[in-house]
Design a protein around this motif. Structure first.
Motif, PDB file in Angstrom:
ATOM      1  N   VAL A 195       0.864  -1.178   0.000  1.00  0.00           N
ATOM      2  CA  VAL A 195       0.000   0.000   0.000  1.00  0.00           C
ATOM      3  C   VAL A 195       0.901   1.229   0.000  1.00  0.00           C
ATOM      4  N   GLY A 196       0.459   2.297  -0.670  1.00  0.00           N
ATOM      5  CA  GLY A 196       1.308   3.475  -0.767  1.00  0.00           C
ATOM      6  C   GLY A 196       0.524   4.760  -0.877  1.00  0.00           C
ATOM      7  N   LEU A 197       1.198   5.863  -0.562  1.00  0.00           N
ATOM      8  CA  LEU A 197       0.628   7.202  -0.645  1.00  0.00           C
ATOM      9  C   LEU A 197       1.664   8.135  -1.249  1.00  0.00           C
ATOM     10  N   GLY A 198       1.262   8.869  -2.290  1.00  0.00           N
ATOM     11  CA  GLY A 198       2.136   9.852  -2.909  1.00  0.00           C
ATOM     12  C   GLY A 198       1.490  11.226  -2.888  1.00  0.00           C
ATOM     13  N   ILE A 199       2.289  12.272  -2.652  1.00  0.00           N
ATOM     14  CA  ILE A 199       1.796  13.645  -2.603  1.00  0.00           C
ATOM     15  C   ILE A 199       2.678  14.520  -3.486  1.00  0.00           C
ATOM     16  N   MET A 200       2.046  15.292  -4.373  1.00  0.00           N
ATOM     17  CA  MET A 200       2.757  16.223  -5.246  1.00  0.00           C
ATOM     18  C   MET A 200       2.504  17.653  -4.774  1.00  0.00           C
ATOM     19  N   LEU A 201       3.580  18.383  -4.494  1.00  0.00           N
ATOM     20  CA  LEU A 201       3.500  19.789  -4.115  1.00  0.00           C
ATOM     21  C   LEU A 201       4.408  20.572  -5.051  1.00  0.00           C
ATOM     22  N   SER A 202       3.789  21.305  -5.977  1.00  0.00           N
ATOM     23  CA  SER A 202       4.553  22.017  -6.996  1.00  0.00           C
ATOM     24  C   SER A 202       5.403  21.003  -7.763  1.00  0.00           C
ATOM     25  N   ARG A 203       6.724  21.157  -7.782  1.00  0.00           N
ATOM     26  CA  ARG A 203       7.592  20.220  -8.491  1.00  0.00           C
ATOM     27  C   ARG A 203       8.095  19.095  -7.598  1.00  0.00           C
ATOM     28  N   PHE A 204       7.738  19.110  -6.323  1.00  0.00           N
ATOM     29  CA  PHE A 204       8.263  18.130  -5.381  1.00  0.00           C
ATOM     30  C   PHE A 204       7.287  16.967  -5.195  1.00  0.00           C
ATOM     31  N   ARG A 205       7.855  15.770  -5.075  1.00  0.00           N
ATOM     32  CA  ARG A 205       7.062  14.561  -4.911  1.00  0.00           C
ATOM     33  C   ARG A 205       7.514  13.821  -3.653  1.00  0.00           C
ATOM     34  N   PHE A 206       6.561  13.546  -2.756  1.00  0.00           N
ATOM     35  CA  PHE A 206       6.826  12.790  -1.536  1.00  0.00           C
ATOM     36  C   PHE A 206       6.066  11.465  -1.623  1.00  0.00           C
ATOM     37  N   ASP A 207       6.737  10.375  -1.268  1.00  0.00           N
ATOM     38  CA  ASP A 207       6.103   9.070  -1.415  1.00  0.00           C
ATOM     39  C   ASP A 207       6.421   8.178  -0.216  1.00  0.00           C
ATOM     40  N   TYR A 208       5.389   7.437   0.221  1.00  0.00           N
ATOM     41  CA  TYR A 208       5.547   6.467   1.311  1.00  0.00           C
ATOM     42  C   TYR A 208       4.829   5.184   0.918  1.00  0.00           C
ATOM     43  N   SER A 209       5.429   4.044   1.253  1.00  0.00           N
ATOM     44  CA  SER A 209       4.771   2.765   0.989  1.00  0.00           C
ATOM     45  C   SER A 209       5.097   1.772   2.097  1.00  0.00           C
ATOM     46  N   TYR A 210       4.171   0.858   2.317  1.00  0.00           N
ATOM     47  CA  TYR A 210       4.349  -0.214   3.295  1.00  0.00           C
ATOM     48  C   TYR A 210       4.144  -1.539   2.582  1.00  0.00           C
ATOM     49  N   THR A 211       5.101  -2.449   2.731  1.00  0.00           N
ATOM     50  CA  THR A 211       5.057  -3.735   2.059  1.00  0.00           C
ATOM     51  C   THR A 211       4.864  -4.858   3.067  1.00  0.00           C
TER      52      THR A 211
END
Length: 228
Positions: A195-211
């Protein structure tokens, strides 16, 4: 696009022969990855991309560095009415150096997938559903022998007859800013679901996932990227 990723497997118990139910120590496993990728639209229905990664690994008493290459092709012919077919190449490159003599080949594999995206403009949403498959990759243990890029290709070909892994994926995108992902594997070697969550803020991308994995209590991955 350029990005940096870090993975830490947490505390891993070490157990001896007797008694097996009591760990005598713990160790850890971690990856640091920095890389970049570029994509190109060959024509409206065909797109291709390639990426390169610098990898630093630490496992138990071993540590090593290497370079890995990824690539992929997306084909969306009009005859399939919105369905996209993809072929992805992961982790192709020279063996990772662990000291002056110890080397290990990269877990190269080729993935195939077919999916469709549904655009719900009223709610600024986009839903993707796909199914894919790949053969289990072939990994050579630590050795004094040096493995070349051609060895990696041969190792991948030799792994094709192995039992295939089927991957079911679902993702949801809201306003091109928030991305929720869910995947489930049938026949996987270790990974069960992600499962994962990604967030885009302007040109920046933050991503988290749990396996969810069979051999551990699960792993967490976090990454930060910048789009150019």
């Amino acid at each position: 696009m350029m990005g940096i990723g870090y993975f830490n497997g947490g505390a891993i118990e070490l157990r001896g022969i007797v008694p097996q139910d009591i760990p005598y120590s713990t160790t850890s496993f971690s990856d640091f990855i920095a890389g970049g990728s570029v994509g190109y639209e060959i024509y409206k229905e065909l797109k291709a991309g390639i990426g390169v990664k610098f990898i630093s690994q630490n496992s138990y008493i071993y540590s090593g560095t290497g370079v890995s290459f990824d690539g992929g092709v997306l084909f969306s012919p009009s005859i399939l009415k919105g369905i996209t077919v993809s072929v992805i190449f992961n982790n192709f490159g020279p063996a990772v150096n662990f000291g002056e003599t110890q080397k290990v080949t990269q877990p190269s594999r080729v993935r195939f997938a077919m999916g469709k995206r549904i655009d719900i403009r009223r709610y600024k949403s986009n839903i993707g559903i796909s199914i894919g498959g790949y053969s289990k990759y072939y990994v050579i243990p630590y050795s004094d022998t040096s493995y070349t890029f051609s060895d990696n290709v041969k190792n991948f070909v030799s792994s094709i007859p192995d039992r295939a892994v089927t991957d079911f994926d679902f993702d949801y995108i809201f306003d091109n800013r928030i991305n929720l992902r869910l995947s489930y594997l049938v026949g996987g070697e270790n990974t069960i679901a992600n499962v994962g969550l990604g967030i885009m803020l302007s040109r920046f991308r933050f991503d988290y996932s749990y396996t969810v994995e069979q051999s551990t209590n699960g792993t967490h991955r976090m990454s930060i990227g910048v789009n150019y």
